[in-house]
Scaffold this active site. Structure first.
Site, PDB file in Angstrom:
ATOM      1  CB  SER A   1       1.818  -7.562  -3.192  1.00 52.62           C
ATOM      2  OG  SER A   1       3.121  -7.800  -2.695  1.00 52.62           O
TER       3      SER A   1
ATOM      4  CE1 TYR B   1      -0.154  -6.927   1.969  1.00 51.64           C
ATOM      5  CE2 TYR B   1       1.775  -8.250   1.429  1.00 51.64           C
ATOM      6  CZ  TYR B   1       0.994  -7.129   1.224  1.00 51.64           C
ATOM      7  OH  TYR B   1       1.353  -6.207   0.262  1.00 51.64           O
TER       8      TYR B   1
END
Length: 261
Positions: free
Chosen positions: A138, A151
């Protein structure tokens, strides 16, 4: 005919990978927790593209889930030409206010299961002198994210891990790509309980289509790139901020932007 294994295949980017690869005449092994969604997609893709689609219902938050998947694939004597480690999730909020078990499950899914599957299938790829792996990271992997701390840290791991393997195994005829999308149409906000963040609900500006992310990823893989950042110029700016500003300044700015009301 080549075979691709996709984790998190029932929705979002994983589902888009399944649809695109089916069009490209790949047989598929689709992995997710939701058996009903997998079976529905299996029926659709087999009917439309006359390919073989194997469904594996597996919760990757369970220890050694990757080994269970690998054993089931080997029982059918299938060589996986393309492994796509897409499964993952986030959790929004102050770290100590969030459920600890959910954070640990996130590490298991986003990191441990990904490493396990990569090790098992990469071993076979090296023996065969061919194979491809896409690990979904990401743009969050490029800097710390307050309120999405675990995360972002897991995605930083995936990015670093994948780029290292790209360098280790490119001479063996194996392609490994870290895919780094920005905000993309998916269930991520719902699972992360991030839907009340300003701009996330009812606003699709800057939200990429999963199909576009997939096409960009497969194009980058064909070119043997180590990583690809998908989306618009805004995502390119985000991943390069640390080249121009102190990390402390960046993370302080992100904290203000992401702060809970």
């Amino acid at each position: 005919m080549k075979t691709a294994l996709i984790t998190g295949a029932s929705s979002g980017i994983g589902k888009a990978f399944a649809q695109e690869l089916a069009q490209r005449n790949y047989n598929l092994i689709m992995v997710a927790r939701s058996k009903s969604l997998l079976l529905e997609l299996q029926e659709k893709l087999q009917s439309e593209y006359s390919i073989k689609v194997k469904v594996i219902c597996q919760d990757l938050s369970i220890s050694h889930a990757g080994e269970a998947i690998f054993k089931e694939v080997k029982q059918d004597n299938i060589f996986v030409d393309l492994l796509i480690n897409n499964a993952g999730f986030g959790d929004y909020g102050r770290f100590i206010d969030r459920d600890l078990q959910k954070q640990l499950n996130m590490i298991q899914v986003n990191i441990s299961a990904l490493v396990e599957l990569t090790h098992l299938f990469l071993t076979e790829m090296k023996q065969e002198g061919k194979g491809e792996i896409i690990n979904v990271s990401s743009i969050a992997g490029y800097q710390p994210l307050p309120y999405l701390s675990v995360y972002a840290a897991t995605k930083a791991f995936v990015l670093s891990f994948s780029e290292a393997l790209w360098a280790e195994y490119k001479s063996y005829g194996i392609k490994i790509l870290a895919l780094c999308p920005g905000p993309t149409e998916s269930k991520f906000p719902e699972v992360a309980e991030f839907t009340n963040f300003p701009g996330m609900e009812g606003n699709q500006n800057g939200i990429a289509k999963a199909e576009d992310v997939v096409k960009n990823a497969l194009s980058a893989l064909e070119k043997s790139q180590a990583n690809v950042v998908t989306g618009g110029i805004g995502n390119q700016i985000v991943v390069n901020l640390s080249r121009f500003f102190p990390r402390e300044l960046i993370v302080k700015g992100i904290e203000k932007q992401f702060r809970q009301n």
